[in-house]
Structure formats: structure tokens, C-alpha cells
Design a protein around this motif. Structure first.
Motif, PDB file in Angstrom:
ATOM      1  N   LEU A 257       0.778  -1.262  -0.127  1.00  0.00           N
ATOM      2  CA  LEU A 257      -0.037   0.087   0.072  1.00  0.00           C
ATOM      3  C   LEU A 257       0.914   1.356  -0.098  1.00  0.00           C
ATOM      4  CD1 LEU A 257      -2.807   1.050   0.409  1.00  0.00           C
ATOM      5  CD2 LEU A 257      -2.645   1.076   2.699  1.00  0.00           C
ATOM      6  N   GLY A 258       0.231   2.318  -0.539  1.00  0.00           N
ATOM      7  CA  GLY A 258       0.926   3.505  -0.681  1.00  0.00           C
ATOM      8  C   GLY A 258       0.016   4.820  -0.900  1.00  0.00           C
ATOM      9  N   PHE A 259       0.414   5.920  -0.534  1.00  0.00           N
ATOM     10  CA  PHE A 259      -0.111   7.123  -0.553  1.00  0.00           C
ATOM     11  C   PHE A 259       0.582   8.124  -1.196  1.00  0.00           C
ATOM     12  CE2 PHE A 259      -2.121   5.173   3.348  1.00  0.00           C
ATOM     13  CZ  PHE A 259      -3.297   5.103   3.159  1.00  0.00           C
ATOM     14  N   VAL A 260      -0.009   8.916  -2.203  1.00  0.00           N
ATOM     15  CA  VAL A 260       0.546  10.155  -2.957  1.00  0.00           C
ATOM     16  C   VAL A 260      -0.198  11.358  -2.401  1.00  0.00           C
ATOM     17  CG1 VAL A 260       0.956  10.713  -5.109  1.00  0.00           C
ATOM     18  CG2 VAL A 260       0.884   8.240  -5.031  1.00  0.00           C
ATOM     19  N   ILE A 261       0.588  11.953  -2.172  1.00  0.00           N
ATOM     20  CA  ILE A 261       0.115  13.371  -1.371  1.00  0.00           C
ATOM     21  C   ILE A 261       0.422  14.376  -2.674  1.00  0.00           C
ATOM     22  CG2 ILE A 261       0.060  15.070   0.326  1.00  0.00           C
ATOM     23  CD1 ILE A 261       1.413  12.948   1.919  1.00  0.00           C
ATOM     24  N   ALA A 262      -0.641  14.499  -3.345  1.00  0.00           N
ATOM     25  CA  ALA A 262      -0.356  15.252  -4.562  1.00  0.00           C
ATOM     26  C   ALA A 262      -1.759  16.104  -4.967  1.00  0.00           C
ATOM     27  CB  ALA A 262       0.227  14.663  -5.678  1.00  0.00           C
ATOM     28  N   PRO A 263      -1.592  17.326  -5.617  1.00  0.00           N
ATOM     29  CA  PRO A 263      -0.462  18.189  -5.174  1.00  0.00           C
ATOM     30  C   PRO A 263      -0.385  18.859  -3.790  1.00  0.00           C
ATOM     31  CG  PRO A 263      -2.409  19.349  -6.465  1.00  0.00           C
ATOM     32  CD  PRO A 263      -2.962  17.776  -6.295  1.00  0.00           C
ATOM     33  N   ILE A 264       0.580  19.004  -3.372  1.00  0.00           N
ATOM     34  CA  ILE A 264       0.756  19.939  -2.113  1.00  0.00           C
ATOM     35  C   ILE A 264       0.499  21.115  -2.344  1.00  0.00           C
ATOM     36  CG2 ILE A 264       2.080  20.252  -0.019  1.00  0.00           C
ATOM     37  CD1 ILE A 264       3.597  17.716  -0.824  1.00  0.00           C
ATOM     38  N   ILE A 265      -0.603  21.842  -1.751  1.00  0.00           N
ATOM     39  CA  ILE A 265      -1.097  23.170  -2.306  1.00  0.00           C
ATOM     40  C   ILE A 265      -0.656  24.021  -0.829  1.00  0.00           C
ATOM     41  CG2 ILE A 265      -2.666  24.650  -2.677  1.00  0.00           C
ATOM     42  CD1 ILE A 265      -3.731  22.582  -4.606  1.00  0.00           C
ATOM     43  N   TRP A 266      -0.139  25.164  -0.809  1.00  0.00           N
ATOM     44  CA  TRP A 266       0.115  25.870   0.086  1.00  0.00           C
ATOM     45  C   TRP A 266      -1.152  26.854   0.096  1.00  0.00           C
ATOM     46  CZ3 TRP A 266       4.851  27.243   2.905  1.00  0.00           C
ATOM     47  CH2 TRP A 266       4.611  28.717   3.700  1.00  0.00           C
ATOM     48  N   HIS A 267      -2.030  26.933   1.338  1.00  0.00           N
ATOM     49  CA  HIS A 267      -3.015  27.517   1.449  1.00  0.00           C
ATOM     50  C   HIS A 267      -3.197  27.880   2.770  1.00  0.00           C
ATOM     51  CE1 HIS A 267      -4.103  23.377   2.253  1.00  0.00           C
ATOM     52  NE2 HIS A 267      -4.880  23.657   3.245  1.00  0.00           N
ATOM     53  N   GLU A 268      -4.038  28.966   3.378  1.00  0.00           N
ATOM     54  CA  GLU A 268      -4.507  29.220   4.543  1.00  0.00           C
ATOM     55  C   GLU A 268      -4.629  28.333   5.514  1.00  0.00           C
ATOM     56  OE1 GLU A 268      -6.675  32.734   7.133  1.00  0.00           O
ATOM     57  OE2 GLU A 268      -7.077  32.589   4.801  1.00  0.00           O
TER      58      GLU A 268
ATOM     59  N   SER B 106      -3.351  -1.839  11.964  1.00  0.00           N
ATOM     60  CA  SER B 106      -1.922  -1.928  12.125  1.00  0.00           C
ATOM     61  C   SER B 106      -1.297  -2.832  10.669  1.00  0.00           C
ATOM     62  CB  SER B 106      -1.591  -3.101  13.462  1.00  0.00           C
ATOM     63  OG  SER B 106      -2.324  -4.041  13.335  1.00  0.00           O
ATOM     64  N   TYR B 107      -2.153  -3.855  10.371  1.00  0.00           N
ATOM     65  CA  TYR B 107      -1.815  -4.306   9.090  1.00  0.00           C
ATOM     66  C   TYR B 107      -1.712  -3.766   7.833  1.00  0.00           C
ATOM     67  CZ  TYR B 107      -6.802  -4.731   7.810  1.00  0.00           C
ATOM     68  OH  TYR B 107      -8.147  -4.481   7.749  1.00  0.00           O
ATOM     69  N   ALA B 108      -2.288  -2.499   7.834  1.00  0.00           N
ATOM     70  CA  ALA B 108      -2.124  -1.650   6.617  1.00  0.00           C
ATOM     71  C   ALA B 108      -0.692  -0.603   6.727  1.00  0.00           C
ATOM     72  CB  ALA B 108      -3.385  -0.659   6.643  1.00  0.00           C
ATOM     73  N   LYS B 109      -0.240  -0.506   7.797  1.00  0.00           N
ATOM     74  CA  LYS B 109       1.076   0.103   8.168  1.00  0.00           C
ATOM     75  C   LYS B 109       2.265  -0.478   7.992  1.00  0.00           C
ATOM     76  CE  LYS B 109      -1.776   2.748  11.260  1.00  0.00           C
ATOM     77  NZ  LYS B 109      -2.179   2.892  12.948  1.00  0.00           N
ATOM     78  N   LYS B 110       2.130  -1.869   7.701  1.00  0.00           N
ATOM     79  CA  LYS B 110       3.397  -2.683   7.840  1.00  0.00           C
ATOM     80  C   LYS B 110       4.649  -2.306   6.387  1.00  0.00           C
ATOM     81  CE  LYS B 110       1.410  -6.614   5.422  1.00  0.00           C
ATOM     82  NZ  LYS B 110       1.119  -8.011   5.386  1.00  0.00           N
ATOM     83  N   ASP B 111       3.796  -1.895   5.175  1.00  0.00           N
ATOM     84  CA  ASP B 111       4.817  -1.647   4.310  1.00  0.00           C
ATOM     85  C   ASP B 111       4.159  -0.497   3.526  1.00  0.00           C
ATOM     86  OD1 ASP B 111       6.800  -1.991   2.245  1.00  0.00           O
ATOM     87  OD2 ASP B 111       5.403  -3.383   0.957  1.00  0.00           O
ATOM     88  N   LEU B 112       4.299   0.674   4.193  1.00  0.00           N
ATOM     89  CA  LEU B 112       3.673   1.977   3.575  1.00  0.00           C
ATOM     90  C   LEU B 112       4.704   2.597   2.667  1.00  0.00           C
ATOM     91  CD1 LEU B 112       1.318   3.561   5.796  1.00  0.00           C
ATOM     92  CD2 LEU B 112       0.863   2.562   3.919  1.00  0.00           C
ATOM     93  N   THR B 113       4.209   3.285   1.591  1.00  0.00           N
ATOM     94  CA  THR B 113       5.464   4.176   0.987  1.00  0.00           C
ATOM     95  C   THR B 113       4.531   5.690   0.976  1.00  0.00           C
ATOM     96  OG1 THR B 113       4.497   3.667  -1.150  1.00  0.00           O
ATOM     97  CG2 THR B 113       6.500   2.660  -0.353  1.00  0.00           C
ATOM     98  N   PHE B 114       5.276   6.603   0.828  1.00  0.00           N
ATOM     99  CA  PHE B 114       4.700   7.934   0.512  1.00  0.00           C
ATOM    100  C   PHE B 114       5.321   8.607  -0.630  1.00  0.00           C
ATOM    101  CE2 PHE B 114       3.145   7.470   4.742  1.00  0.00           C
ATOM    102  CZ  PHE B 114       2.060   7.861   4.854  1.00  0.00           C
ATOM    103  N   GLU B 115       4.759   9.434  -1.509  1.00  0.00           N
ATOM    104  CA  GLU B 115       5.207  10.029  -2.484  1.00  0.00           C
ATOM    105  C   GLU B 115       4.529  11.517  -2.127  1.00  0.00           C
ATOM    106  OE1 GLU B 115       4.756   7.490  -6.216  1.00  0.00           O
ATOM    107  OE2 GLU B 115       3.953   6.451  -4.853  1.00  0.00           O
ATOM    108  N   MET B 116       5.159  12.515  -2.458  1.00  0.00           N
ATOM    109  CA  MET B 116       4.994  13.912  -2.311  1.00  0.00           C
ATOM    110  C   MET B 116       5.137  14.589  -3.625  1.00  0.00           C
ATOM    111  SD  MET B 116       5.850  14.624   1.510  1.00  0.00           S
ATOM    112  CE  MET B 116       7.230  14.117   1.684  1.00  0.00           C
ATOM    113  N   ILE B 117       4.251  15.226  -4.004  1.00  0.00           N
ATOM    114  CA  ILE B 117       4.607  16.238  -5.196  1.00  0.00           C
ATOM    115  C   ILE B 117       3.815  17.411  -5.072  1.00  0.00           C
ATOM    116  CG2 ILE B 117       3.911  16.360  -7.699  1.00  0.00           C
ATOM    117  CD1 ILE B 117       3.378  13.381  -7.674  1.00  0.00           C
TER     118      ILE B 117
END
Length: 341
Positions: free
Chosen positions: A229-240, A259-270
Motif C-alpha cells: 500500500l502507498g499514498f501519494v500526497i499530490a498536489p501539495i498546495i500552500w493555502h491558509e 496495524s496491518y495496513a501500516k506494515k509496508d507503507l510508501t509515501f510520494e509527495m508532489i
């Protein structure tokens, strides 16, 4: 939200030579959907609408069933070596999406039915790189999960890659319609990623997509089915209030995932970026958008082929990167951060 279902479907004649093409034709023929013929999935004409904006919105609910003739795969983004071409276009209305400009006047959704040809080409790419692992990205030009309940192309691809020692598959989605993918024989070779963001971004800039809780519930199902499982945080937006907004995102993620969902996490940030062409198109299609696109507030970053984009200035980008990295380290200390760009 309900799964996507097209209001208008075009077929290339050649598509009916393939099992999936025939299957889709029968599916839509027996439903209350208008079917038309087109000579090419790149030459669709006469999408209804009194003006350009109406035609654009109607195109977003139009599916074109065709044959992928070009089987030279594009090199992918930081996430993979190649993009595997299963579909093009998306039913979502994300204001910032780069498909706004890359698809131009062809925003309709295309699905390709010659899967055996596509798999054969993928096999060749894997053989060329063996014994190295070859990663394929299935969501470079579409949100493939958004239409796969109709086509099952993605499910077939997951099982194809699952049988290949040197192949891996990746894709990202904003949709929660994953139930049909849970029993796919993936053998751990497919990383299932969800695009997530601060509540402000989802509310104002991602209409036509599943909400945050729907995405997280789907992520839990996917993890339970033993997909990486992974999460892509995109687009990261600067806002108030962005610091609190992204803090809330990670707090909600940490509290929602078992807990089983956290065992092999990846994050990508754009971080958010735009071109002048994208700005013109977005302002035309979404004239009331709150998306900030002021060139003077940005830094121009040159890319490949002599073209560039406006990104956040170095100081602001560093603050975004350091803050979000800190949140990930706090709430998901075992996760891997693949990149910030």
C-alpha cells in the motif's frame, strides 16, 4: 459516490475483433447508453454541447473503446520505469490535473481492448531489463481504477504482472471502487496507491472523486487483501491553514488505518505546479476555481525538452517538504518516503 458509468460510448470497428471489445459492446447495448462508431479513438467528433465548456463536461462522461496501436511504452515518472497504456483520460474534475493540458481537446476517456498486445510488449520490456525488476505505472494518463469495474483491464494486468518474476505494477487512484480487485492474484507484485490530501484541497479542487473517508476505507480493504500500500500526497498546495490541514490528514490516516495496513507503507509527495497553458485552460474550464496560479509567487523550473513549470519558490517548497516529512516520521515511522518533487 457512485461508480462511473458513461452516458455516451464510441467504438472503433477494430475493437470488436477483441474479446473485451465484444464484451463491452454487449454490456452497453443492453443498457440505456447511446453507442456511436468512430474511425479512431483519437478522432472522436460531435460530442454534444451548446458550447466548448458543455462539450468538455459531456466528454468527461464519454467512453471510447479502441485499440492501442502504439506499443512503445513511455518512460514513466519517478515511480516506475515505464507507463503501461491501459486507458487515457479521467472522469474526475480535479482543477489542477496535468491531463487538462496533455489531453487538450480530447478529454474523453479511452480504454484499450488489445490487452494481449499490451502484455506482449510489457513482456519484452521485462526481458530487456532482466534480472533487474521492471516497474510499470498504470495511471500516468488516467485514473484506471475509476473505470475498471467496467473493463477489468487493470485486474487482468495485476494478475499478468503477478505471474512475472521481474515485473511490478503500480497505480494511484482517487476512487474507492476496489471490491472486484480484492481477489486478484497479485502475489505482492502490485503496489496499490491512493491519492490523499488536506480537506481544503479535496473540497475545493477535486470534484467528481471519492471523498477522503471512502478512499481510506478502500485502502483498508486493499491492505487486508495483502497488496503493498502507498499514498501519494499530490498536489501539495500552500493555502491558509495548510500546516493544520496536512497535520489533520496524517492524524486521520494514522487513526483510520489498522496495524496491518501500516506494515509496508510508501509515501510520494508532489508539490503543486502549473504551466501558463494549464493556467489558461483551467481558468476557462473552471472559472470560479480558487486555485492559486500567480507566476510572481512561483519559481520557474525547467524540465525536459526545454519546457518548464511554475513550482513553489525554494524556501516555501522546503517548508512544505520538511513539515510533511516530519508528520510522516511522527505518525508512520516505518514508512518509506520515495520522493518529494
Amino acid at each position: 459516490m457512485r461508480p462511473f458509468y458513461p452516458q455516451l460510448v464510441y467504438f472503433e470497428p477494430q475493437a470488436l475483433n477483441y474479446p473485451l471489445g465484444k464484451e463491452l459492446y454487449e454490456k452497453f447495448k443492453n443498457a440505456d447508453v447511446e453507442i456511436r462508431e468512430t474511425t479512431s479513438h483519437n478522432q472522436v467528433r460531435n460530442i454534444p454541447g451548446k458550447n466548448e465548456n458543455q462539450q468538455y463536461r459531456n466528454a468527461k462522461s464519454t467512453l471510447v473503446v479502441g485499440v492501442r496501436k502504439t506499443l512503445k511504452f513511455d518512460t514513466s515518472k519517478p515511480s516506475a520505469e515505464y507507463a503501461i497504456p491501459l486507458a487515457t483520460g479521467c472522469m474526475g474534475h480535479c482543477h489542477y490535473c496535468y491531463l487538462q493540458t496533455t489531453l487538450g481537446d480530447k478529454p474523453y476517456i479511452r480504454t484499450y481492448v488489445n490487452l494481449d498486445d499490451i502484455f506482449s510488449a510489457a513482456e519484452d520490456y521485462m526481458k530487456e531489463r532482466a534480472p533487474e525488476i521492471t516497474r510499470f505505472e498504470a495511471a500516468c494518463t488516467s485514473d484506471i481504477v475509476g473505470i475498471d469495474h467496467l473493463t477489468h483491464s487493470l485486474k487482468k494486468t495485476i494478475e499478468f504482472i503477478g505471474e512475472r518474476e521481474h515485473g511490478r505494477l503500480r497505480f494511484v487512484t482517487k476512487y474507492h471502487h476496489v471490491d472486484h480487485l480484492l481477489d486478484a492474484k497479485h502475489n505482492g507484485h502490485t503496489r496499490f496507491r491512493f491519492s490523499v490530501n488536506a480537506a481544503h484541497v479535496i473540497k475545493y479542487f477535486e470534484p467528481g472523486t471519492s471523498n477522503f473517508l471512502e478512499r481510506i476505507e478502500a485502502a483498508e480493504k486493499v491492505a487486508k487483501a495483502d497488496y503493498p500500500l502507498g499514498f501519494v500526497i499530490a498536489p501539495i498546495i500552500w493555502h491558509e491553514g495548510w500546516e493544520e490541514g496536512y497535520l489533520e490528514l496524517f492524524e486521520r490516516l494514522e487513526a483510520s488505518l489498522p496495524s496491518y495496513a501500516k506494515k509496508d507503507l510508501t509515501f510520494e509527495m508532489i508539490q503543486h505546479r502549473f504551466t501558463q497553458t494549464a493556467k489558461r485552460v483551467i481558468n476557462k474550464r473552471y472559472p470560479k476555481s480558487k486555485l492559486e496560479m500567480e507566476e510572481k509567487e512561483r519559481k520557474y523550473k525547467w524540465g525536459r525538452y526545454g519546457r518548464g513549470k511554475y513550482v513553489y519558490k525554494d524556501e516555501r517548497a522546503a517548508e512544505l517538504r520538511d513539515t510533511l516529512t516530519g508528520y510522516i516520521d511522527k505518525y508512520f515511522p516505518r514508512a518509506k518516503i520515495e520522493y518529494f518533487t
